[in-house]
Design a protein around this motif. Structure first.
Motif, PDB file in Angstrom:
ATOM      1  N   GLU A 139       0.835  -1.211   0.000  1.00 11.32           N
ATOM      2  CA  GLU A 139       0.000   0.000   0.000  1.00 11.32           C
ATOM      3  C   GLU A 139       0.867   1.257   0.000  1.00 11.32           C
ATOM      4  OE1 GLU A 139      -4.044  -1.332   2.390  1.00 11.32           O
ATOM      5  OE2 GLU A 139      -2.246  -0.873   3.568  1.00 11.32           O
ATOM      6  N   LEU A 140       1.943   1.241   0.788  1.00 10.65           N
ATOM      7  CA  LEU A 140       2.852   2.388   0.814  1.00 10.65           C
ATOM      8  C   LEU A 140       3.517   2.609  -0.542  1.00 10.65           C
ATOM      9  CD1 LEU A 140       4.607   2.019   4.278  1.00 10.65           C
ATOM     10  CD2 LEU A 140       3.062   3.840   3.562  1.00 10.65           C
ATOM     11  N   LYS A 141       3.967   1.529  -1.172  1.00  9.57           N
ATOM     12  CA  LYS A 141       4.593   1.641  -2.488  1.00  9.57           C
ATOM     13  C   LYS A 141       3.591   2.195  -3.504  1.00  9.57           C
ATOM     14  CE  LYS A 141       7.839  -2.205  -1.937  1.00  9.57           C
ATOM     15  NZ  LYS A 141       8.170  -3.557  -2.440  1.00  9.57           N
ATOM     16  N   ALA A 142       2.377   1.687  -3.476  1.00  6.55           N
ATOM     17  CA  ALA A 142       1.346   2.154  -4.409  1.00  6.55           C
ATOM     18  C   ALA A 142       1.037   3.633  -4.180  1.00  6.55           C
ATOM     19  CB  ALA A 142       0.077   1.309  -4.268  1.00  6.55           C
ATOM     20  N   GLU A 143       0.963   4.035  -2.927  1.00  6.68           N
ATOM     21  CA  GLU A 143       0.688   5.442  -2.604  1.00  6.68           C
ATOM     22  C   GLU A 143       1.840   6.331  -3.065  1.00  6.68           C
ATOM     23  OE1 GLU A 143      -1.261   8.817  -1.254  1.00  6.68           O
ATOM     24  OE2 GLU A 143      -2.071   6.806  -1.487  1.00  6.68           O
ATOM     25  N   LEU A 144       3.061   5.871  -2.872  1.00  5.03           N
ATOM     26  CA  LEU A 144       4.233   6.639  -3.315  1.00  5.03           C
ATOM     27  C   LEU A 144       4.211   6.816  -4.832  1.00  5.03           C
ATOM     28  CD1 LEU A 144       6.886   7.966  -2.394  1.00  5.03           C
ATOM     29  CD2 LEU A 144       7.967   5.740  -2.639  1.00  5.03           C
ATOM     30  N   LEU A 145       3.951   5.739  -5.562  1.00  6.18           N
ATOM     31  CA  LEU A 145       3.877   5.822  -7.029  1.00  6.18           C
ATOM     32  C   LEU A 145       2.736   6.742  -7.474  1.00  6.18           C
ATOM     33  CD1 LEU A 145       4.635   2.128  -8.006  1.00  6.18           C
ATOM     34  CD2 LEU A 145       6.105   4.133  -8.379  1.00  6.18           C
ATOM     35  N   LYS A 146       1.625   6.681  -6.768  1.00  2.00           N
ATOM     36  CA  LYS A 146       0.481   7.541  -7.082  1.00  2.00           C
ATOM     37  C   LYS A 146       0.843   9.019  -6.890  1.00  2.00           C
ATOM     38  CE  LYS A 146      -4.071   8.530  -5.209  1.00  2.00           C
ATOM     39  NZ  LYS A 146      -5.037   8.127  -4.187  1.00  2.00           N
ATOM     40  N   ARG A 147       1.582   9.301  -5.828  1.00  2.76           N
ATOM     41  CA  ARG A 147       1.952  10.691  -5.529  1.00  2.76           C
ATOM     42  C   ARG A 147       2.949  11.287  -6.522  1.00  2.76           C
ATOM     43  NH1 ARG A 147       0.438  13.071  -0.728  1.00  2.76           N
ATOM     44  NH2 ARG A 147      -0.800  11.737   0.613  1.00  2.76           N
ATOM     45  N   VAL A 148       3.765  10.459  -7.161  1.00  2.80           N
ATOM     46  CA  VAL A 148       4.738  10.992  -8.131  1.00  2.80           C
ATOM     47  C   VAL A 148       4.227  10.946  -9.567  1.00  2.80           C
ATOM     48  CG1 VAL A 148       6.723  10.507  -6.669  1.00  2.80           C
ATOM     49  CG2 VAL A 148       6.033   8.826  -8.399  1.00  2.80           C
ATOM     50  N   LYS A 149       3.150  10.220  -9.807  1.00  2.00           N
ATOM     51  CA  LYS A 149       2.623  10.089 -11.170  1.00  2.00           C
ATOM     52  C   LYS A 149       2.280  11.470 -11.745  1.00  2.00           C
ATOM     53  CE  LYS A 149      -0.771   7.775 -13.963  1.00  2.00           C
ATOM     54  NZ  LYS A 149      -0.662   6.446 -14.447  1.00  2.00           N
ATOM     55  N   GLY A 150       2.809  11.724 -12.939  1.00  4.61           N
ATOM     56  CA  GLY A 150       2.539  12.981 -13.620  1.00  4.61           C
ATOM     57  C   GLY A 150       3.324  14.171 -13.118  1.00  4.61           C
ATOM     58  N   ARG A 151       4.226  13.961 -12.173  1.00  4.47           N
ATOM     59  CA  ARG A 151       4.984  15.079 -11.599  1.00  4.47           C
ATOM     60  C   ARG A 151       6.432  15.132 -12.083  1.00  4.47           C
ATOM     61  NH1 ARG A 151       2.361  17.659  -7.247  1.00  4.47           N
ATOM     62  NH2 ARG A 151       4.329  18.739  -7.103  1.00  4.47           N
ATOM     63  N   ASP A 152       6.821  14.247 -13.010  1.00  5.56           N
ATOM     64  CA  ASP A 152       8.215  14.221 -13.445  1.00  5.56           C
ATOM     65  C   ASP A 152       8.596  15.432 -14.287  1.00  5.56           C
ATOM     66  OD1 ASP A 152      10.712  12.913 -13.269  1.00  5.56           O
ATOM     67  OD2 ASP A 152      10.506  12.272 -15.350  1.00  5.56           O
ATOM     68  N   THR A 153       7.619  16.167 -14.782  1.00  8.42           N
ATOM     69  CA  THR A 153       7.935  17.352 -15.578  1.00  8.42           C
ATOM     70  C   THR A 153       8.052  18.613 -14.719  1.00  8.42           C
ATOM     71  OG1 THR A 153       5.592  17.696 -16.048  1.00  8.42           O
ATOM     72  CG2 THR A 153       6.856  16.433 -17.671  1.00  8.42           C
ATOM     73  N   ASP A 154       7.845  18.496 -13.414  1.00  4.20           N
ATOM     74  CA  ASP A 154       8.029  19.646 -12.519  1.00  4.20           C
ATOM     75  C   ASP A 154       9.474  20.112 -12.569  1.00  4.20           C
ATOM     76  OD1 ASP A 154       5.394  19.328 -11.727  1.00  4.20           O
ATOM     77  OD2 ASP A 154       5.879  18.504  -9.752  1.00  4.20           O
ATOM     78  N   SER A 155       9.707  21.351 -12.221  1.00  5.44           N
ATOM     79  CA  SER A 155      11.075  21.862 -12.164  1.00  5.44           C
ATOM     80  C   SER A 155      11.852  21.123 -11.076  1.00  5.44           C
ATOM     81  CB  SER A 155      11.071  23.363 -11.860  1.00  5.44           C
ATOM     82  OG  SER A 155      10.681  23.583 -10.509  1.00  5.44           O
ATOM     83  N   LEU A 156      13.168  21.133 -11.199  1.00  6.12           N
ATOM     84  CA  LEU A 156      14.006  20.435 -10.229  1.00  6.12           C
ATOM     85  C   LEU A 156      13.759  20.969  -8.816  1.00  6.12           C
ATOM     86  CD1 LEU A 156      16.139  18.319  -9.644  1.00  6.12           C
ATOM     87  CD2 LEU A 156      17.884  20.045 -10.157  1.00  6.12           C
ATOM     88  N   ASN A 157      13.661  22.269  -8.660  1.00  2.00           N
ATOM     89  CA  ASN A 157      13.411  22.855  -7.344  1.00  2.00           C
ATOM     90  C   ASN A 157      12.072  22.381  -6.776  1.00  2.00           C
ATOM     91  OD1 ASN A 157      13.968  24.617  -5.106  1.00  2.00           O
ATOM     92  ND2 ASN A 157      12.410  25.982  -5.946  1.00  2.00           N
ATOM     93  N   THR A 158      11.055  22.335  -7.613  1.00  3.85           N
ATOM     94  CA  THR A 158       9.744  21.854  -7.174  1.00  3.85           C
ATOM     95  C   THR A 158       9.827  20.391  -6.746  1.00  3.85           C
ATOM     96  OG1 THR A 158       8.618  23.430  -8.612  1.00  3.85           O
ATOM     97  CG2 THR A 158       7.332  21.524  -7.882  1.00  3.85           C
ATOM     98  N   LYS A 159      10.555  19.591  -7.522  1.00  3.16           N
ATOM     99  CA  LYS A 159      10.723  18.178  -7.177  1.00  3.16           C
ATOM    100  C   LYS A 159      11.425  18.008  -5.839  1.00  3.16           C
ATOM    101  CE  LYS A 159      11.139  16.209 -11.815  1.00  3.16           C
ATOM    102  NZ  LYS A 159      12.067  15.479 -12.687  1.00  3.16           N
ATOM    103  N   VAL A 160      12.489  18.769  -5.612  1.00  6.52           N
ATOM    104  CA  VAL A 160      13.239  18.654  -4.354  1.00  6.52           C
ATOM    105  C   VAL A 160      12.340  19.034  -3.184  1.00  6.52           C
ATOM    106  CG1 VAL A 160      15.161  19.611  -3.021  1.00  6.52           C
ATOM    107  CG2 VAL A 160      15.503  18.937  -5.421  1.00  6.52           C
ATOM    108  N   GLN A 161      11.581  20.097  -3.319  1.00  5.35           N
ATOM    109  CA  GLN A 161      10.669  20.503  -2.245  1.00  5.35           C
ATOM    110  C   GLN A 161       9.575  19.461  -2.032  1.00  5.35           C
ATOM    111  OE1 GLN A 161      11.212  22.966  -0.069  1.00  5.35           O
ATOM    112  NE2 GLN A 161      13.120  23.125  -1.229  1.00  5.35           N
ATOM    113  N   TYR A 162       9.074  18.899  -3.106  1.00  2.00           N
ATOM    114  CA  TYR A 162       8.043  17.857  -3.008  1.00  2.00           C
ATOM    115  C   TYR A 162       8.602  16.637  -2.280  1.00  2.00           C
ATOM    116  CZ  TYR A 162       4.083  14.972  -4.475  1.00  2.00           C
ATOM    117  OH  TYR A 162       2.977  14.158  -4.489  1.00  2.00           O
ATOM    118  N   TYR A 163       9.827  16.264  -2.617  1.00  2.00           N
ATOM    119  CA  TYR A 163      10.486  15.150  -1.924  1.00  2.00           C
ATOM    120  C   TYR A 163      10.591  15.447  -0.429  1.00  2.00           C
ATOM    121  CZ  TYR A 163      14.137  12.113  -0.194  1.00  2.00           C
ATOM    122  OH  TYR A 163      14.847  11.222   0.567  1.00  2.00           O
ATOM    123  N   LYS A 164      11.104  16.623  -0.100  1.00  2.00           N
ATOM    124  CA  LYS A 164      11.303  16.980   1.314  1.00  2.00           C
ATOM    125  C   LYS A 164       9.986  17.055   2.080  1.00  2.00           C
ATOM    126  CE  LYS A 164      15.540  19.694   0.787  1.00  2.00           C
ATOM    127  NZ  LYS A 164      16.090  21.058   0.866  1.00  2.00           N
TER     128      LYS A 164
END
Length: 144
Positions: free
Chosen positions: A17-42
């Motif tokens: 369930e955790l893996k599925a939720e993690l994949l769901k949260r990143v889906k479609g977000r790979d085109t975000d700017s690097l700064n946005t990605k780093v903040q999203y990760y944090k």
């Protein structure tokens, strides 16, 4: 954007369930700017990563090497190399881990997705960029 979790919220979910939720949260977000990605990760992904790290069935890093060998297609990345140039074809970007302590990041860029590449698109069908690096395991830590 800060996402606050109670530790028992993640503890009560199964690993799948955790893996599925993690994949769901990143889906479609790979085109975000690097700064946005780093903040999203944090701010959003870190609790998931920490919980899954605690559940890792291979906590000894040296035992993980045989598991990572091969070709990987990233689903989401904060690797700056991937977004060095515009026009990256996300379905044709890879990480390849080899058993001789080398790994490569390979990204394909397709001309025509912006003005700069449109000028070259008649001469260049695609551009593949590769960065090779060494990896090692020391003191139960990956060194990449």
């Amino acid at each position: 954007m800060i996402n606050v979790f109670k530790s028992n919220q993640l503890n009560s979910q199964s690993t799948s369930e955790l893996k599925a939720e993690l994949l769901k949260r990143v889906k479609g977000r790979d085109t975000d700017s690097l700064n946005t990605k780093v903040q999203y990760y944090k701010n959003i992904l870190t609790p998931y990563i920490e919980e899954l790290t605690q559940r890792n069935p291979y906590p000894v890093v040296a035992e993980q090497i045989s598991l990572v060998l091969g070709v990987w297609t990233p689903v989401w990345s904060t690797i700056p190399f991937h977004d060095t140039l515009p026009g990256r074809n996300r379905e044709q970007s890879y990480q390849i881990f080899h058993d001789d302590s080398y790994y490569a990041n390979i990204a394909r860029y397709t001309p025509g997705q912006n003005t700069f590449w449109q000028k070259l698109s008649t001469k260049l069908p695609a551009i593949d960029l590769m960065v090779m690096q060494k990896y090692a395991v020391k003191d139960n830590t990956w060194y990449i």
